[in-house]
Design an enzyme around this catalytic site. Structure first.
Site, mmCIF file in Angstrom:
data_model
loop_
_atom_site.group_PDB
_atom_site.id
_atom_site.type_symbol
_atom_site.label_atom_id
_atom_site.label_comp_id
_atom_site.label_asym_id
_atom_site.label_seq_id
_atom_site.Cartn_x
_atom_site.Cartn_y
_atom_site.Cartn_z
ATOM 1 N N GLY A 8 47.899 39.218 59.498
ATOM 2 C CA GLY A 8 47.909 39.633 58.088
ATOM 3 C C GLY A 8 47.148 40.934 57.932
ATOM 4 C CG ASP A 33 51.538 42.094 58.094
ATOM 5 O OD1 ASP A 33 50.550 41.969 57.372
ATOM 6 O OD2 ASP A 33 52.694 41.730 57.731
ATOM 7 C CG ASN A 87 50.977 36.947 51.572
ATOM 8 O OD1 ASN A 87 51.138 37.031 52.774
ATOM 9 N ND2 ASN A 87 51.323 37.873 50.749
ATOM 10 C CG LEU A 159 37.132 42.166 50.356
ATOM 11 C CD1 LEU A 159 38.014 42.907 49.370
ATOM 12 C CD2 LEU A 159 37.438 42.635 51.749
ATOM 13 C CB ALA A 160 35.163 42.991 44.453
ATOM 14 C CB CYS A 272 41.243 36.376 43.965
ATOM 15 S SG CYS A 272 41.597 37.241 45.497
ATOM 16 C CG PHE A 273 39.085 36.149 39.142
ATOM 17 C CD1 PHE A 273 38.398 35.914 40.326
ATOM 18 C CD2 PHE A 273 38.521 37.021 38.220
ATOM 19 C CE1 PHE A 273 37.188 36.541 40.598
ATOM 20 C CE2 PHE A 273 37.307 37.651 38.473
ATOM 21 C CZ PHE A 273 36.655 37.418 39.659
ATOM 22 C CG PHE A 334 43.325 44.028 39.607
ATOM 23 C CD1 PHE A 334 43.654 44.609 40.821
ATOM 24 C CD2 PHE A 334 42.156 43.281 39.529
ATOM 25 C CE1 PHE A 334 42.841 44.464 41.930
ATOM 26 C CE2 PHE A 334 41.328 43.125 40.628
ATOM 27 C CZ PHE A 334 41.671 43.721 41.839
HETATM 28 N N1 LIG Z 1 42.685 40.771 47.896
HETATM 29 C C1 LIG Z 1 41.434 40.391 47.841
HETATM 30 O O1 LIG Z 1 40.599 41.083 47.297
HETATM 31 C C2 LIG Z 1 41.001 39.108 48.495
HETATM 32 C C3 LIG Z 1 39.630 38.868 48.645
HETATM 33 C C4 LIG Z 1 39.234 37.684 49.244
HETATM 34 C C5 LIG Z 1 40.173 36.773 49.693
HETATM 35 N N2 LIG Z 1 41.495 37.021 49.552
HETATM 36 C C6 LIG Z 1 42.453 36.057 50.131
HETATM 37 O O2 LIG Z 1 42.892 36.574 51.392
HETATM 38 C C7 LIG Z 1 44.262 36.218 51.645
HETATM 39 C C8 LIG Z 1 45.074 37.475 51.900
HETATM 40 O O3 LIG Z 1 45.020 38.268 50.758
HETATM 41 P P1 LIG Z 1 45.469 39.788 50.760
HETATM 42 O O4 LIG Z 1 45.074 40.333 49.446
HETATM 43 O O5 LIG Z 1 45.007 40.470 52.002
HETATM 44 O O6 LIG Z 1 47.067 39.594 50.847
HETATM 45 P P2 LIG Z 1 48.161 40.681 51.256
HETATM 46 O O7 LIG Z 1 49.425 40.254 50.657
HETATM 47 O O8 LIG Z 1 47.646 42.056 50.984
HETATM 48 O O9 LIG Z 1 48.262 40.545 52.856
HETATM 49 C C9 LIG Z 1 48.785 39.424 53.504
HETATM 50 C C10 LIG Z 1 49.615 39.916 54.676
HETATM 51 O O10 LIG Z 1 49.983 38.799 55.488
HETATM 52 C C11 LIG Z 1 51.251 39.088 56.068
HETATM 53 N N3 LIG Z 1 51.845 37.849 56.581
HETATM 54 C C12 LIG Z 1 52.276 36.768 55.871
HETATM 55 N N4 LIG Z 1 52.713 35.812 56.723
HETATM 56 C C13 LIG Z 1 52.569 36.303 57.983
HETATM 57 C C14 LIG Z 1 52.825 35.787 59.286
HETATM 58 N N5 LIG Z 1 53.317 34.559 59.454
HETATM 59 N N6 LIG Z 1 52.551 36.566 60.362
HETATM 60 C C15 LIG Z 1 52.045 37.811 60.203
HETATM 61 N N7 LIG Z 1 51.760 38.349 59.001
HETATM 62 C C16 LIG Z 1 52.019 37.609 57.902
HETATM 63 C C17 LIG Z 1 52.025 39.727 54.936
HETATM 64 O O11 LIG Z 1 53.121 40.474 55.429
HETATM 65 C C18 LIG Z 1 50.936 40.592 54.274
HETATM 66 O O12 LIG Z 1 50.941 41.926 54.764
HETATM 67 C C19 LIG Z 1 44.703 35.410 50.427
HETATM 68 O O13 LIG Z 1 44.499 34.055 50.724
HETATM 69 C C20 LIG Z 1 43.732 35.842 49.347
HETATM 70 O O14 LIG Z 1 43.538 34.839 48.384
HETATM 71 C C21 LIG Z 1 41.929 38.179 48.975
HETATM 72 O O1 LIG Z 2 32.741 42.289 33.735
HETATM 73 C C1 LIG Z 2 33.892 42.270 34.184
HETATM 74 C C2 LIG Z 2 34.175 42.276 35.565
HETATM 75 C C3 LIG Z 2 35.499 42.233 35.983
HETATM 76 N N1 LIG Z 2 36.501 42.196 35.073
HETATM 77 C C4 LIG Z 2 37.887 42.122 35.546
HETATM 78 O O2 LIG Z 2 38.011 41.020 36.431
HETATM 79 C C5 LIG Z 2 39.014 41.283 37.411
HETATM 80 C C6 LIG Z 2 38.487 41.018 38.801
HETATM 81 O O3 LIG Z 2 37.522 41.998 39.122
HETATM 82 P P1 LIG Z 2 36.660 41.933 40.466
HETATM 83 O O4 LIG Z 2 36.113 40.583 40.643
HETATM 84 O O5 LIG Z 2 35.711 43.049 40.431
HETATM 85 O O6 LIG Z 2 37.760 42.270 41.583
HETATM 86 P P2 LIG Z 2 38.526 41.376 42.683
HETATM 87 O O7 LIG Z 2 38.941 42.305 43.752
HETATM 88 O O8 LIG Z 2 39.546 40.531 42.021
HETATM 89 O O9 LIG Z 2 37.395 40.435 43.318
HETATM 90 C C7 LIG Z 2 37.275 39.049 42.999
HETATM 91 O O10 LIG Z 2 38.197 38.276 43.748
HETATM 92 C C8 LIG Z 2 38.071 38.466 45.180
HETATM 93 C C9 LIG Z 2 39.210 37.678 45.815
HETATM 94 O O11 LIG Z 2 38.937 36.340 45.975
HETATM 95 C C10 LIG Z 2 36.695 37.988 45.611
HETATM 96 O O12 LIG Z 2 36.581 38.140 47.031
HETATM 97 C C11 LIG Z 2 35.627 38.790 44.885
HETATM 98 O O13 LIG Z 2 34.330 38.322 45.248
HETATM 99 C C12 LIG Z 2 35.843 38.646 43.372
HETATM 100 O O14 LIG Z 2 34.917 39.467 42.668
HETATM 101 C C13 LIG Z 2 39.463 42.725 37.170
HETATM 102 O O15 LIG Z 2 40.650 42.730 36.405
HETATM 103 C C14 LIG Z 2 38.323 43.326 36.370
HETATM 104 O O16 LIG Z 2 38.728 44.397 35.558
HETATM 105 C C15 LIG Z 2 36.235 42.188 33.715
HETATM 106 O O17 LIG Z 2 37.149 42.131 32.893
HETATM 107 N N2 LIG Z 2 34.929 42.227 33.297
#
Ligand SMILES: NC(=O)c1ccc[n+]([C@@H]2O[C@H](COP(=O)([O-])OP(=O)(O)OC[C@H]3O[C@@H](n4cnc5c(N)ncnc54)[C@H](O)[C@@H]3O)[C@@H](O)[C@H]2O)c1
Ligand SMILES: O=c1ccn([C@@H]2O[C@H](COP(=O)(O)OP(=O)(O)O[C@H]3O[C@H](CO)[C@@H](O)[C@H](O)[C@H]3O)[C@@H](O)[C@H]2O)c(=O)[nH]1
Length: 480
Positions: A8, A33, A87, A159-160, A272-273, A334
């Site tokens: 991924g 990926d 995902n 991470l955010a 995520c949220f 977002f």
């Molecule tokens: N985006 C964030 O800020 C964030 C933060 C913390 C946790 N997460 C979690 O992390 C996970 C991934 O999120 P993301 O934002 O990186 O998603 P993303 O969609 O950006 O990336 C996921 C990747 O996985 C690949 N994939 C899917 N199935 C596959 C397979 N079988 N083999 C190889 N590749 C494959 C997809 O092609 C895609 O590129 C989710 O569970 C999400 O909830 C996301």
């Molecule tokens: O005071 C605030 C703070 C944030 N937001 C909104 O809330 C959303 C989420 O923001 P933020 O949490 O900063 O970004 P994400 O990248 O979604 O990160 C959250 O979701 C990630 C995925 O799970 C987690 O890893 C992080 O810790 C968690 O903060 C966005 O639309 C922001 O604009 C508000 O409206 N008010």
């Protein structure tokens, strides 16, 4: 040399692995990926995601000990540690539809790991998953293992977006959950050693698997709850003449509450949220905890209410109709400093305004036209599935432009939906002159100086702020 492979190459897989490669010269890191365009972009000068500081990190180690590849099986087979960061969208159909996490991608990754492995491996859950997923993954791996030993660890990512590099470089904590067996503890130590290259020991927390899995859902639920709380308060501020920024400041001064994450907005978005709370709700329901499920559901409902409330403010302020009126949408991501649009509040607001037949002109400094049109075409909850299943909107109601002044020219109203810094310093006098009159600004992010804009002549609505006399007598939430 230890080998790590991450399945991924998305928002999490790419940056987290780049950070490991940057800090661990003694480890080879491969990010794989199935999406070839994504891997090609990671190998180019135009990375597939926009994240401040990411280019420098990738440049420093790509080709040295960081590799991006579509040869998934080869790199998985060679790895000592396999991270899975695919995902985990909300399930669309069947049991738990609309709430439960869809583990299709995770399960297929687990089956592939079992198929290609010829050496023992540590398999790390990096994706956000329902509590107890590790048990299911263990079963899949061990029933297909041909004698290979797998240890499953939970290592959720916090991470955010927009601050990913900073968050990864100096994390508040790194969480590692594992089995409390000798082999489980050994696996935890191995992963701990990787992070210990740059994270202080007291920030690396170890615990049992289920606590680690649940802590990720709990953290996101509490963060989102904070925003829904302040957003609920913003509605009351508008009704009473209080100012939500002042209220949040006063409340945040209490050291038990703290000042961060109290900005009222048009609604939280992001990948995520909502997904993680719905998942939490489903888990509560499955465990017979109806009251607890309803409690968390309310956090999502207030968020939907906030977005709908914003649309109603726009429509009711503009003589109860936006039909045929040009409305400029400033910001589609977002949040600022990302090009990510997953679950962005802008999507719901735009859909609401299009539903009322508005003519939208959308500008965002980081989101492409193709992305916006695709987003507005997909059904709610459908966005986290492969791109080839998604279509593009073909609508005469939407145009996407590359300049904020073009977006606002001739418009009746402006909606600010992302808090990009550049929206604070636009030439609002120039914008005012080019707009239809009366000219409205609806600030969903509290980025503009309300008094300055009123002086120019705008009718201004800013979430949770004392209302413009024009808006004051209109109902806060007229019936839909
Ligand atoms: N985006 C964030 O800020 C964030 C933060 C913390 C946790 N997460 C979690 O992390 C996970 C991934 O999120 P993301 O934002 O990186 O998603 P993303 O969609 O950006 O990336 C996921 C990747 O996985 C690949 N994939 C899917 N199935 C596959 C397979 N079988 N083999 C190889 N590749 C494959 C997809 O092609 C895609 O590129 C989710 O569970 C999400 O909830 C996301
Ligand atoms: O005071 C605030 C703070 C944030 N937001 C909104 O809330 C959303 C989420 O923001 P933020 O949490 O900063 O970004 P994400 O990248 O979604 O990160 C959250 O979701 C990630 C995925 O799970 C987690 O890893 C992080 O810790 C968690 O903060 C966005 O639309 C922001 O604009 C508000 O409206 N008010």
């Amino acid at each position: 040399m230890m080998k790590i492979c991450c399945i991924g190459a998305g928002y999490v897989g790419g940056p987290t692995m780049a950070m490991i490669a940057l800090n661990c010269h003694d480890i080879d890191v491969a990010v794989v990926d199935i999406a070839a365009p994504r891997i090609n972009a990671w190998n180019s000068s135009n990375l597939p995601i926009f994240e401040p500081g990411l280019d420098d990190v990738v440049k420093a180690c790509r080709g040295r000990n960081l590799f991006f590849s579509t040869d998934v099986e080869k790199h998985v087979a060679e790895a000592d540690i396999v991270f899975v960061s695919v995902n985990t969208p909300t399930k669309l159909r069947g049991l738990g539809a609309g709430k439960a996490a869809d583990l299709t991608y995770w399960e297929s990754a687990a089956r592939m790991i079992a198929d290609v492995s010829t050496t023992d491996k540590i398999v790390v859950e990096k994706s956000t998953v329902p509590v107890k997923t590790a048990e299911a993954i263990e079963k899949i791996l061990n029933h297909n293992s041909n004698g290979i030993q797998f240890q499953i660890l939970s290592n959720p990512e916090f991470l955010a977006e927009g601050t990913a590099i900073e968050d990864l470089m100096k994390p508040d904590r790194v969480l590692i959950g594992g089995r409390e067996t000798p082999d489980g503890k050994k696996a935890i130590e191995t992963l701990k050693d990787v992070y210990a290259h740059w994270v202080p020991a007291d920030r690396i927390i170890t615990m049992n698997l289920w606590s680690a899995e649940l802590s990720k859902l709990a953290a996101n639920a509490l963060l989102a709850q904070r925003i829904s709380s302040v957003n609920a308060m913003s509605a009351l501020c508008e009704a009473t003449g209080a100012d939500v920024s002042e209220v949040a400041y006063a409340v945040g001064k209490d050291s038990r509450i703290g000042p961060r994450f109290l900005n009222a907005s048009v609604g939280y978005g992001g990948s995520c949220f909502q997904k993680d709370i719905l998942n939490l709700v489903y888990i509560c329901e499955c465990n017979g905890l109806t009251e607890v499920a309803n409690y968390w559901k309310q956090v999502v409902q207030i968020n939907d209410y906030q977005k709908a409330r914003f649309v109603k403010r726009v429509v009711s302020s503009m003589f109860n109709t936006v039909s045929g009126k040009k409305i400029a949408i400033l910001g589609f991501a977002f949040k600022k400093d990302t090009g990510d649009t997953r679950e962005t509040a802008a999507m719901d607001v735009c859909r609401g305004l299009i539903g009322d037949k508005a003519q939208l002109s959308i500008y965002d400094p980081q989101v492409t036209r193709e992305q916006i049109l695709r987003d507005l075409a997909v059904d709610k909850l459908d966005w986290d599935h492969p791109r080839h299943l998604q279509q593009s909107l073909n609508s005469k109601h939407v145009s996407v432009v590359s300049d904020p002044y073009e977006a606002t020219k001739g418009a009746h109203g402006v909606c600010i939906l992302t808090e990009w810094d550049e929206f604070k310093t636009l030439e609002y006098e120039r914008i005012y002159k080019s707009m239809q009159k009366p000219a409205f600004v609806f600030d969903g992010r509290n980025v503009i100086d309300v008094n300055e804009l009123r002086k120019i002549g705008f009718i201004v609505y800013s979430v949770g702020k004392p209302l413009d006399p024009w808006v004051k007598d209109l109902p806060a939430a007229p019936p839909s």
